[in-house]
Design a protein around this motif. Structure first.
Motif, PDB file in Angstrom:
ATOM      1  N   ASP A  90       0.812  -1.215   0.000  1.00 59.95           N
ATOM      2  CA  ASP A  90       0.000   0.000   0.000  1.00 59.95           C
ATOM      3  C   ASP A  90       0.851   1.275   0.000  1.00 59.95           C
ATOM      4  N   PHE A  91       2.133   1.143  -0.302  1.00 63.11           N
ATOM      5  CA  PHE A  91       2.960   2.316  -0.602  1.00 63.11           C
ATOM      6  C   PHE A  91       2.948   2.507  -2.108  1.00 63.11           C
ATOM      7  N   THR A  92       3.048   3.752  -2.555  1.00 60.56           N
ATOM      8  CA  THR A  92       3.162   3.964  -3.998  1.00 60.56           C
ATOM      9  C   THR A  92       4.541   3.507  -4.455  1.00 60.56           C
ATOM     10  N   VAL A  93       4.688   3.413  -5.769  1.00 62.55           N
ATOM     11  CA  VAL A  93       5.981   3.037  -6.339  1.00 62.55           C
ATOM     12  C   VAL A  93       7.060   4.000  -5.833  1.00 62.55           C
ATOM     13  N   ARG A  94       6.744   5.291  -5.836  1.00 66.98           N
ATOM     14  CA  ARG A  94       7.736   6.278  -5.395  1.00 66.98           C
ATOM     15  C   ARG A  94       8.100   6.049  -3.916  1.00 66.98           C
ATOM     16  N   GLU A  95       7.069   5.866  -3.075  1.00 66.46           N
ATOM     17  CA  GLU A  95       7.340   5.657  -1.642  1.00 66.46           C
ATOM     18  C   GLU A  95       8.178   4.409  -1.407  1.00 66.46           C
ATOM     19  N   ASN A  96       7.872   3.352  -2.177  1.00 68.26           N
ATOM     20  CA  ASN A  96       8.651   2.120  -2.043  1.00 68.26           C
ATOM     21  C   ASN A  96      10.116   2.355  -2.372  1.00 68.26           C
ATOM     22  N   ALA A 119      -5.425  15.298  13.136  1.00 70.19           N
ATOM     23  CA  ALA A 119      -4.855  15.886  11.921  1.00 70.19           C
ATOM     24  C   ALA A 119      -3.335  15.926  12.026  1.00 70.19           C
ATOM     25  N   LEU A 120      -2.839  16.292  13.198  1.00 73.26           N
ATOM     26  CA  LEU A 120      -1.383  16.339  13.408  1.00 73.26           C
ATOM     27  C   LEU A 120      -0.769  14.944  13.224  1.00 73.26           C
ATOM     28  N   THR A 121      -1.439  13.936  13.838  1.00 69.29           N
ATOM     29  CA  THR A 121      -0.926  12.570  13.713  1.00 69.29           C
ATOM     30  C   THR A 121      -0.928  12.126  12.259  1.00 69.29           C
ATOM     31  N   TRP A 122      -2.024  12.432  11.557  1.00 69.45           N
ATOM     32  CA  TRP A 122      -2.115  12.069  10.144  1.00 69.45           C
ATOM     33  C   TRP A 122      -0.994  12.740   9.363  1.00 69.45           C
ATOM     34  N   PHE A 123      -0.798  14.025   9.659  1.00 71.32           N
ATOM     35  CA  PHE A 123       0.246  14.771   8.944  1.00 71.32           C
ATOM     36  C   PHE A 123       1.622  14.135   9.167  1.00 71.32           C
ATOM     37  N   ILE A 124       1.909  13.827  10.441  1.00 69.17           N
ATOM     38  CA  ILE A 124       3.217  13.217  10.740  1.00 69.17           C
ATOM     39  C   ILE A 124       3.361  11.886  10.012  1.00 69.17           C
ATOM     40  N   LEU A 125       2.300  11.067  10.043  1.00 67.42           N
ATOM     41  CA  LEU A 125       2.390   9.732   9.457  1.00 67.42           C
ATOM     42  C   LEU A 125       2.500   9.762   7.937  1.00 67.42           C
ATOM     43  N   TYR A 126       1.744  10.675   7.300  1.00 65.27           N
ATOM     44  CA  TYR A 126       1.650  10.599   5.842  1.00 65.27           C
ATOM     45  C   TYR A 126       2.403  11.690   5.109  1.00 65.27           C
ATOM     46  N   ARG A 127       2.932  12.674   5.829  1.00 66.25           N
ATOM     47  CA  ARG A 127       3.576  13.764   5.125  1.00 66.25           C
ATOM     48  C   ARG A 127       5.007  14.041   5.590  1.00 66.25           C
ATOM     49  N   THR A 128       5.515  13.273   6.541  1.00 65.59           N
ATOM     50  CA  THR A 128       6.883  13.529   6.982  1.00 65.59           C
ATOM     51  C   THR A 128       7.729  12.269   6.796  1.00 65.59           C
ATOM     52  N   SER A 129       9.016  12.488   6.813  1.00 64.36           N
ATOM     53  CA  SER A 129       9.942  11.379   6.672  1.00 64.36           C
ATOM     54  C   SER A 129       9.836  10.428   7.868  1.00 64.36           C
ATOM     55  N   ALA A 130       9.610  10.993   9.061  1.00 67.26           N
ATOM     56  CA  ALA A 130       9.441  10.144  10.243  1.00 67.26           C
ATOM     57  C   ALA A 130       8.234   9.227  10.055  1.00 67.26           C
ATOM     58  N   GLY A 131       7.169   9.775   9.457  1.00 61.94           N
ATOM     59  CA  GLY A 131       5.955   8.996   9.258  1.00 61.94           C
ATOM     60  C   GLY A 131       6.161   7.847   8.281  1.00 61.94           C
ATOM     61  N   VAL A 132       6.922   8.102   7.229  1.00 59.20           N
ATOM     62  CA  VAL A 132       7.216   7.035   6.273  1.00 59.20           C
ATOM     63  C   VAL A 132       7.922   5.891   7.007  1.00 59.20           C
ATOM     64  N   GLN A 133       8.845   6.271   7.907  1.00 62.94           N
ATOM     65  CA  GLN A 133       9.579   5.236   8.639  1.00 62.94           C
ATOM     66  C   GLN A 133       8.623   4.428   9.520  1.00 62.94           C
ATOM     67  N   VAL A 134       7.714   5.120  10.214  1.00 67.18           N
ATOM     68  CA  VAL A 134       6.765   4.411  11.080  1.00 67.18           C
ATOM     69  C   VAL A 134       5.894   3.470  10.251  1.00 67.18           C
TER      70      VAL A 134
END
Lengths: 231, 297
Positions: free
Chosen positions: A90-96, B162-177
């Protein structure tokens, strides 16, 4: 490049790798061969510190990484393309692809240009979900993710297993090109002897968690293949 | 009818703040954190203590509680949880022990009762927090009456979600989580420092529970055992929504909060709780992975 001495690896109580020693030369492709269940995948996992426990020495470019954790090994320059690809559906290609960039020394989140050259399909479908790609495309994605780490050494676990023939050729070409043109060192776990012979410079044959034969690829005789790989 | 739904929304908000932290720690780390309810309790006591000792404004208690409970979470992760990754049942027992320790520490005023010293705001008794006057009373918008404090709870929850969503889906830390939630081994193989990210995630989740505690202190009495029921409610929300799904957690806290409010208005709180339990059991029976479970490969 990568020097492995007396490497042992364990899952729980079972002793899977038993005293592996191997020199992986820089800029070459080394193929790991053997039947199923002989420890080839475990060998790659052990290099990434992904098994329960391991002992022995692993030195990458003069840097002792024997006790380094997985993420430290990734940051030291080892990239891993696992069997079954393990991309995030469920990650996009870019995110992956960008997931790999957490191992980059400069921490920049960029997709390497190389990815566009090798696998144009991925760049054209940046915003598709990884899980929607075909098996072969997912394999390309897993390789692209590994390239995004900016690796010195690439570990590939059966990159052509269960993939449609059209893409197999594309992936094989990409592997050879990464090595010949960009000088990337590769450890390749492979079942396809023809491709291993064509692509690699060295081989190591595994049986029951040990290396039973190794050397330059011309030394991989039909007799050796017959003895250790025919089922 | 409208005000019932509104009350339901405010209940859902508290549930959501508690459950978000659990959803992340359970989803990302496979840790059952029974001490999560105590973070709610600590948050509530921060509200009590800061008003008694600092004369602090109720609003100021929110960030203080977030920081205090986040630090508590960080310490618990560092000392105990970190050593138990991959051992689900052990995390349950160990964190349950921690929760009892924290409850008794508050009840015994950190042991000072033994020396005859009493700290106002701690101890086994019930505590109260007064909500500032501008949050009391009702606000009327477009002919509908809103309870000011409940609107405030919903507002704070919206902001934090909204803050949690932002951190999870819009920051590098969120990508890691998110990468760790999906595949911790591959995340590590991509250079993500899983332990460090887990510790910070744990702290963040604890902080959210602390804020939930401050919110609760405004309309319920504060006492040392108050966290015990919260952790159960939190897990019900997570399991109903689907482990690993933030979206599912948000919807299921809305669902359970509303069911609770609607049934409670018609009958009473006890029956409402029973109905909520029945719904959760029903969901687990027919959709064992929850309503919005993540579809793996």
């Amino acid at each position: 490049m990568l020097s492995i001495k007396n490497l042992n690896s364990y899952y729980g109580r079972s002793h899977v790798l038993q005293g592996i020693s191997l020199e992986v030369p820089a800029g070459k492709i080394t193929s790991i061969l053997g039947r199923n269940g002989t420890g080839k995948t475990t060998f790659l996992k052990t290099l990434m510190a992904l098994t329960d426990r391991s002992t022995g020495a692993v030195v990458l470019d003069g840097q002792d990484i024997s006790s380094a954790q997985t993420h430290q090994r990734a940051r030291a320059g080892i990239a891993y393309v696992p069997q079954g690809r393990e991309i995030i559906p469920d990650f996009t290609v870019r995110e992956n692809i960008l997931m790999g960039s957490f191992a980059r020394a400069d921490r920049k989140h960029v997709v390497p240009e190389l990815v566009g050259e090798l696998f144009p399909y991925l760049v054209e479908n940046f915003d598709r979900q990884g899980g929607l790609l075909s098996g072969g495309q997912q394999q390309q994605l897993a390789i692209a993710r590994a390239l995004a780490t900016g690796p010195k050494l690439l570990l590939l676990d059966e990159p052509n297993e269960g993939i449609q023939p059209s893409i197999v050729e594309e992936i094989e070409r990409a592997i050879v090109r990464l090595n010949r043109e960009l000088g990337m060192t590769v450890i390749l776990v492979e079942q396809n002897i023809a491709f291993a012979r064509e692509a690699s410079d060295h081989f190591a044959m595994m049986e029951k968690g040990r290396i039973v034969a190794q050397g330059p690829i011309p030394a991989l005789t039909d007799d050796l293949v017959h003895r250790h790989m025919t089922v | 009818m409208f005000d019932v739904i509104f009350i339901g929304l405010s209940l859902s908000s508290i549930l959501l703040l508690v459950a978000l932290g659990l959803a992340i720690t359970y989803g990302a780390m496979g840790v059952i954190n029974m001490a999560h309810g105590e973070m709610v309790m600590i948050g509530a006591y921060v509200a009590v203590l800061s008003s008694i000792w600092l004369g602090a404004n109720f609003l100021l208690a929110i960030p203080i509680a977030f920081v205090v409970t986040a630090l508590f979470g960080l310490v618990i992760e560092r000392l105990v949880v970190r050593r138990l990754y991959g051992r689900l049942l052990d995390t349950l027992l160990a964190t349950w022990g921690i929760s009892i320790l924290i409850q008794q520490a508050v009840r015994l005023e950190f042991g000072l009762t033994f020396f005859g010293i009493h700290i106002d705001g701690l101890g086994p008794g019930l505590q109260n927090v007064t909500v500032p006057s501008y949050l009391q009373g009702t606000v009327s918008v477009a002919g509908l009456e809103f309870n000011g404090y409940r609107a405030f709870i919903i507002g704070v929850t919206l902001a934090l979600t909204a803050l949690t969503w932002f951190i999870l889906y819009r920051t590098s830390a969120g990508v890691q989580v998110r990468a760790i939630i999906r595949n911790p081994k591959m995340a590590a193989a991509c250079g993500i420092d899983v332990k460090r990210v887990n510790a910070l995630t744990f702290a963040f989740g604890s902080g959210l529970a602390g804020v939930a505690g401050v919110m609760m202190s405004g309309f319920k009495t504060v006492f040392p055992d108050m966290g015990a029921t919260m952790v159960v409610d939190g897990f019900m929300v997570v399991v109903t929504g689907g482990v690993g799904s933030i979206f599912g957690t948000i919807l299921s806290s809305g669902l359970l909060g509303e069911i609770n409010a609607l049934v409670a208005i018609g009958t009473n709180d006890i029956i409402a709780r029973a109905v909520v339990f029945a719904v959760v059991i029903g969901v687990i029976l027919f959709k064992p992975n929850g309503l919005f479970s993540y579809k793996g490969r």
